[in-house]
Enzyme design. Sequence first.
Site, PDB file in Angstrom:
ATOM      1  N   ASP A 240     -11.039   3.065   4.103  1.00 28.59           N
ATOM      2  CA  ASP A 240     -11.277   1.617   4.031  1.00 28.59           C
ATOM      3  C   ASP A 240     -12.779   1.314   4.008  1.00 28.59           C
ATOM      4  O   ASP A 240     -13.189   0.199   3.692  1.00 28.59           O
ATOM      5  CB  ASP A 240     -10.659   0.929   5.266  1.00 28.59           C
ATOM      6  CG  ASP A 240      -9.503   0.018   4.885  1.00 28.59           C
ATOM      7  OD1 ASP A 240      -9.359  -0.271   3.690  1.00 28.59           O
ATOM      8  OD2 ASP A 240      -8.771  -0.405   5.792  1.00 28.59           O
TER       9      ASP A 240
ATOM     10  N   GLN B 180      -4.325  -1.269   9.564  1.00 27.33           N
ATOM     11  CA  GLN B 180      -4.231  -2.623   9.004  1.00 27.33           C
ATOM     12  C   GLN B 180      -4.809  -3.642   9.980  1.00 27.33           C
ATOM     13  O   GLN B 180      -4.421  -3.695  11.142  1.00 27.33           O
ATOM     14  CB  GLN B 180      -2.758  -2.949   8.680  1.00 27.33           C
ATOM     15  CG  GLN B 180      -2.556  -4.284   7.995  1.00 27.33           C
ATOM     16  CD  GLN B 180      -3.186  -4.339   6.609  1.00 27.33           C
ATOM     17  OE1 GLN B 180      -3.105  -3.397   5.822  1.00 27.33           O
ATOM     18  NE2 GLN B 180      -3.842  -5.447   6.289  1.00 27.33           N
TER      19      GLN B 180
ATOM     20  N   LYS C 221       0.834  -1.207   0.000  1.00 28.00           N
ATOM     21  CA  LYS C 221       0.000   0.000   0.000  1.00 28.00           C
ATOM     22  C   LYS C 221       0.870   1.258   0.000  1.00 28.00           C
ATOM     23  O   LYS C 221       0.596   2.223  -0.717  1.00 28.00           O
ATOM     24  CB  LYS C 221      -0.933  -0.015   1.222  1.00 28.00           C
ATOM     25  CG  LYS C 221      -2.038  -1.039   1.079  1.00 28.00           C
ATOM     26  CD  LYS C 221      -2.792  -1.299   2.363  1.00 28.00           C
ATOM     27  CE  LYS C 221      -3.764  -2.466   2.171  1.00 28.00           C
ATOM     28  NZ  LYS C 221      -4.431  -2.902   3.396  1.00 28.00           N
TER      29      LYS C 221
END
Length: 284
Positions: free
Chosen positions: A120, A97, A53
């Site tokens: 997200d 994460q 990412k």
Amino acid sequence: MPASIIDGKAMALSIRAELAQQALHLASRGVKPGLAVVLVGSDPASQVYVKMKRKACAEAGIESFAHDLAGDASEKTLLGLIARLNADNAVHGILVQLPLPKHIDEKKVLLAIDPAKDVDGFHPVNVGLLALGEPCFAPCTPAGIIALIESTGKKIEGANAVVLGRSNIVGKPVAAMLIKRNATVTVCHSKTADLAGEVGSADILVAAIGRPGFVKGPWIKPGAVVIDVGINRLPDGKLAGDVDFKGARERASAITPVPGGVGPMTIAMLLKNTVEAAGRSTAR
Ligand code: NDP
């Protein structure tokens, strides 16, 4: 005729090139898109995802702010960091994460992220907006899945769409997005009575169960579009999807490979949400 292969890698690259242009344009107006990527602990898979990412951000002209916390960092420390990132004008998107270490309450952490920076799409506000069919940050994997289906030219409206898996990060949101696009949606899970029968009715099949080669070729409706979300590591180290690719290719009209299908699109959609968040911040 075997199904055409939906090239998620190529599509993701072209989206990323376009996003780089948009990021450049925003930077010329004094706003460099910024994504904070928070990693807690040293889970090897999470480290790989975070590295990918951050690299993708750099290539698209997005500033990535790395926040690596030790595996024993407290929930309070993490919540304090999120509060600072929420208040930081250089940060347009915040990604924590997952999974988090067991001593940290994942729900509490997701709830702490400013929904306007929740690239997200996991904050309950964005989950709720998605369920209502309202504009929001769509979660990245489902958004990638929809883009892949659309790339085939298959009409979603009126199609029978079957989603295998009902997780909060893939199955449920992708079902909501297909409903929004007027598909007739069936969601299957481990208690579904006749999974093969349900698969056989699918004009569009999205498989996200995490079982290698579970969906057999003969189950597939001829001409179906098949999106294989599964990422399963086989004993020989190779990756496999949830669908028997070879068998399904004989019946489907289009199918995603694993790897090179949904995976690359997930990252492209994360960057897209970040650039969008930066763009919105200029309008505030
Ligand atoms: P989860 O484990 O959270 O959910 C799996 C779902 O599949 C559950 O709803 C479960 O049913 C259902 N299921 C499991 N076994 C069966 C079965 N035998 N028959 C029918 N349904 C079954 O998985 P995720 O949604 O997080 O991920 C699914 C797959 O997608 C994984 O391989 C994962 O690695 C991959 N993935 C890929 C991403 C990408 O970027 N390409 C991103 C995210 C995930 P029940 O609810 O009844 O338990």
